[in-house]
Enzyme design. Sequence first.
Site, PDB file in Angstrom:
ATOM      1  N   SER A   1       0.860  -1.171   0.000  1.00  0.00           N
ATOM      2  CA  SER A   1       0.000   0.000   0.000  1.00  0.00           C
ATOM      3  C   SER A   1       0.904   1.231   0.000  1.00  0.00           C
ATOM      4  O   SER A   1       2.120   1.104  -0.150  1.00  0.00           O
ATOM      5  CB  SER A   1      -0.867  -0.074   1.248  1.00  0.00           C
ATOM      6  OG  SER A   1      -1.713   1.023   1.276  1.00  0.00           O
TER       7      SER A   1
ATOM      8  N   LYS B   1      -3.289   9.677  -8.748  1.00  0.00           N
ATOM      9  CA  LYS B   1      -3.659   8.488  -7.978  1.00  0.00           C
ATOM     10  C   LYS B   1      -5.048   8.060  -8.449  1.00  0.00           C
ATOM     11  O   LYS B   1      -6.044   8.715  -8.135  1.00  0.00           O
ATOM     12  CB  LYS B   1      -3.652   8.794  -6.478  1.00  0.00           C
ATOM     13  CG  LYS B   1      -3.868   7.555  -5.630  1.00  0.00           C
ATOM     14  CD  LYS B   1      -3.598   7.857  -4.167  1.00  0.00           C
ATOM     15  CE  LYS B   1      -3.595   6.603  -3.326  1.00  0.00           C
ATOM     16  NZ  LYS B   1      -4.822   5.833  -3.397  1.00  0.00           N
TER      17      LYS B   1
ATOM     18  N   ARG C   1      -5.618  -7.273  -5.523  1.00  0.00           N
ATOM     19  CA  ARG C   1      -4.580  -7.117  -4.505  1.00  0.00           C
ATOM     20  C   ARG C   1      -4.910  -7.930  -3.237  1.00  0.00           C
ATOM     21  O   ARG C   1      -4.016  -8.467  -2.590  1.00  0.00           O
ATOM     22  CB  ARG C   1      -4.460  -5.630  -4.163  1.00  0.00           C
ATOM     23  CG  ARG C   1      -3.504  -5.349  -3.061  1.00  0.00           C
ATOM     24  CD  ARG C   1      -3.278  -3.849  -2.903  1.00  0.00           C
ATOM     25  NE  ARG C   1      -2.464  -3.613  -1.737  1.00  0.00           N
ATOM     26  CZ  ARG C   1      -2.945  -3.378  -0.539  1.00  0.00           C
ATOM     27  NH1 ARG C   1      -4.250  -3.306  -0.358  1.00  0.00           N
ATOM     28  NH2 ARG C   1      -2.145  -3.216   0.481  1.00  0.00           N
TER      29      ARG C   1
ATOM     30  N   GLU D   1      -4.279  -0.280 -12.032  1.00  0.00           N
ATOM     31  CA  GLU D   1      -5.598  -0.027 -11.464  1.00  0.00           C
ATOM     32  C   GLU D   1      -6.675  -0.315 -12.509  1.00  0.00           C
ATOM     33  O   GLU D   1      -6.541   0.106 -13.668  1.00  0.00           O
ATOM     34  CB  GLU D   1      -5.633   1.453 -11.057  1.00  0.00           C
ATOM     35  CG  GLU D   1      -6.615   1.804  -9.984  1.00  0.00           C
ATOM     36  CD  GLU D   1      -6.127   1.531  -8.559  1.00  0.00           C
ATOM     37  OE1 GLU D   1      -5.052   0.906  -8.371  1.00  0.00           O
ATOM     38  OE2 GLU D   1      -6.849   1.926  -7.640  1.00  0.00           O
TER      39      GLU D   1
ATOM     40  N   CYS E   1     -42.978  25.392  17.708  1.00  0.00           N
ATOM     41  CA  CYS E   1     -44.034  26.045  18.500  1.00  0.00           C
ATOM     42  C   CYS E   1     -45.400  25.413  18.315  1.00  0.00           C
ATOM     43  O   CYS E   1     -46.350  25.765  19.005  1.00  0.00           O
ATOM     44  CB  CYS E   1     -44.102  27.522  18.137  1.00  0.00           C
ATOM     45  SG  CYS E   1     -44.760  27.775  16.477  1.00  0.00           S
TER      46      CYS E   1
HETATM   47  S1  IVH Z   1       1.986   2.500  -6.571  1.00  0.00           S
HETATM   48  C1  IVH Z   1       4.278  -0.070  -3.982  1.00  0.00           C
HETATM   49  N1  IVH Z   1       0.896   4.225  -8.214  1.00  0.00           N
HETATM   50  O1  IVH Z   1      -3.254   3.397  -4.543  1.00  0.00           O
HETATM   51  C2  IVH Z   1       3.433   1.023  -4.447  1.00  0.00           C
HETATM   52  N2  IVH Z   1      -0.515   3.092  -6.682  1.00  0.00           N
HETATM   53  O2  IVH Z   1      -3.191   3.610  -1.629  1.00  0.00           O
HETATM   54  C3  IVH Z   1       2.072   0.573  -4.687  1.00  0.00           C
HETATM   55  N3  IVH Z   1      -2.880   3.660  -6.872  1.00  0.00           N
HETATM   56  O3  IVH Z   1      -2.976  -0.018  -3.857  1.00  0.00           O
HETATM   57  C4  IVH Z   1       1.208   1.393  -5.483  1.00  0.00           C
HETATM   58  N4  IVH Z   1      -2.665   5.074  -8.545  1.00  0.00           N
HETATM   59  O4  IVH Z   1      -4.222   0.680  -5.978  1.00  0.00           O
HETATM   60  C5  IVH Z   1       0.692   3.344  -7.205  1.00  0.00           C
HETATM   61  N5  IVH Z   1       0.039   5.751  -9.748  1.00  0.00           N
HETATM   62  C6  IVH Z   1      -0.138   4.881  -8.756  1.00  0.00           C
HETATM   63  C7  IVH Z   1      -1.437   4.630  -8.242  1.00  0.00           C
HETATM   64  C8  IVH Z   1      -1.566   3.720  -7.185  1.00  0.00           C
HETATM   65  C9  IVH Z   1      -3.518   4.485  -7.718  1.00  0.00           C
HETATM   66  C10 IVH Z   1      -3.524   2.874  -5.818  1.00  0.00           C
HETATM   67  C11 IVH Z   1      -3.084   1.438  -5.770  1.00  0.00           C
HETATM   68  C12 IVH Z   1      -2.600   1.225  -4.366  1.00  0.00           C
HETATM   69  C13 IVH Z   1      -3.261   2.329  -3.627  1.00  0.00           C
HETATM   70  C14 IVH Z   1      -2.506   2.680  -2.376  1.00  0.00           C
END
Ligand code: IVH
Length: 664
Positions: free
Chosen positions: A83, A117, A138, A174, A410
């Site tokens: 994570s 993200k 995952r 993702e 009231c």
């Molecule tokens: S890297 C070891 N890159 O965010 C690093 N994650 O909160 C692991 N996610 O489980 C993730 N966009 O599902 C990475 N550009 C991105 C991402 C990303 C979305 C999600 C992913 C991860 C979660 C963690």
Amino acid sequence: MIPERVNAEAENLRKLIRYHNGIYYAEDRSEISDGEYDALMLRLIELESQWPELSTEDSPTHRVGSQPLSHFPSILWDPPMLSLDNVFSAEEFGEFDRRIRHELQLEEDIVYSVEPKLDGLAVALIYRNGVLLRAGTRGDGSDGEDVTPNVRTLRSIPLKLSSNLSGDLIVRGEVIFSKDDFHKMNRERKSRGLPSFVNPRNAASGSLRQLDSRITASRPLCFIAYGTARWPAGITSQHSLFDFLGRLGIPVNPYNSVCRGVDEVENAYHRLEENRDAMPWEIDGVVIKLNGASLQTRMGTLSRFPRWAAAWKFKAEEAVTRLIDIELQVGRTGKLTPVAKLEPVFVGGVTVSSATLHNEDELRRKDARPGDTVIVRRAGDVIPEVARSLGRSDGERGKRFEFPLNCPVCGGPVAREEDASAHRCMNPSCPAKLRESLFHWGARDALDIEGLGTILAEQLADKDLVGDVSDLYTLTLPQLAALDRMGEKSAGNLLSELEKSLSTSLQRFITGLGIPGIGRTVSGLLSGRFSDLHELMDAGVDEFLAAPGIGPVLADNLYRFFHEKITRGVVDRLLNVGFNPQGRGDDDECRPLLGLTLVFTGGISIPRSEARIMAEKAGAKVTGSVSKNTDIVVAGPRAGDKLQKALDLGLEIISEDEFLNRIR
Ligand code: IVH
């Protein structure tokens, strides 16, 4: 033995389908219609059912789904799918950067990969010798669900990579819904009487984790890669990894960027936040990673997350929570506002436990009921509102909220105003209305009485010390000093504030009365038209209508206010305690644009922000677009559409010089 002719046709179909999948997902365009695409696919399915040997692992026909499973087999991840640690502010990101520089003994600015993200479901794809072998979610990071048949149905995931690769490649990314596809799907579901999905993330998760992959096949899911489990040979940075994946035909995010140093990262964060709404997919923040592969390796990982990456989330403007109950709030004008009591939720940077449902029409439209899951929205400084109800997951419904016939405070009669969709308590001495009207009387735009806040207003109303605003002027020092949070000194101050308020302007006095629809601006217009309170009290509807800015509804409200026994009684008593408000307000002479709505367009020599302040000081309301409610358009050179619209609407159009003349 498959005849050569069949083999060749199948191979040709596979090639064509792969080609069209490729441009559809990588380049977002298509050269054939959906119908033509389906025809190619159907022909290939037909051939494969006649000649099952044709149905290879990587055949695009696997995308249409296969027989339902009874459960998902498990899939083990080694190394585990980690994570991300969070940073919540620029300062925290600064600390993250300092920590890395300290540990890696780096003097220079660090190069980061900054990635949107994506808010979906994390999935990993195992390719063996370039062919998709297995895919899974995952799960808890080490143990996921094998959703291979489902993943095969995603057209953006290549079943075979575009260059020959030996050995295993584990791609992580993702699974998401584009916003457009999500809304389209929800509209379709609604028209078929099916429950809507809460958000694209839930929809992605719900669609991918289907035991029957034919259901997944019917949902327009996409996949975007953000990494690999191990560094492929020769790849030395996050960004060369994206290029590498792209070349293999695996979709990567076009909004990823490389930034040097904390400032560039911060800028990228703000840019993505600003463009968030324009992005095709839901994003909830940025992921910041060390770009260099060797630097990532040197930082290493902890048990749950890597030490070379961080997630920096945006402030959520919408959140999902549960509606516990609906209550009514009674306002100053007696308006009953339905308010949703919520399970507390963090949204737009604060914790929200109640949100407005506005009025009965809105409540009915959203059909929000106790027990429902709702979406709460809070953008900027606006009051939190219930944006949407998603009903209940068990399909049951709570009781529909009905407006009562009597005021919840009231017990007085409640009437509904058809045109305004408002319910109002008609009892003039309703304590809830009284509280609000006392507070309003003392407000800055009205009588501006320091010390008359909500707490005092509530005590005065609840302890029956006053029945309307005129009673404020009969209060005594001992009565006031005996109240909570009051002493002799504050009581004395309040009495002198009240005394001072007796010599107020007509504008402030009218504002303070709280006549429905008559705020500070309209009061200003009225005080320009009527010389004193007596003239106003004796005016007929036509005379009100002749005043600028007053239409039939406001004219009627004014007339009724000054002629209904109870409200007229309050005004008479205010006159008796010593009020004699006259003429324009204290600051009205220098407000030549009072009550007018103004739009600037084209080039003007003063900066817009300054021009705006000048206009507002002169009493105008400045808006960005021209409509029939606009009074004046100030047009400079190169004015375009807005000027045209103003001409079409026959509005008053003035130059910058004329504007400056008018406000001087
Ligand atoms: S890297 C070891 N890159 O965010 C690093 N994650 O909160 C692991 N996610 O489980 C993730 N966009 O599902 C990475 N550009 C991105 C991402 C990303 C979305 C999600 C992913 C991860 C979660 C963690």
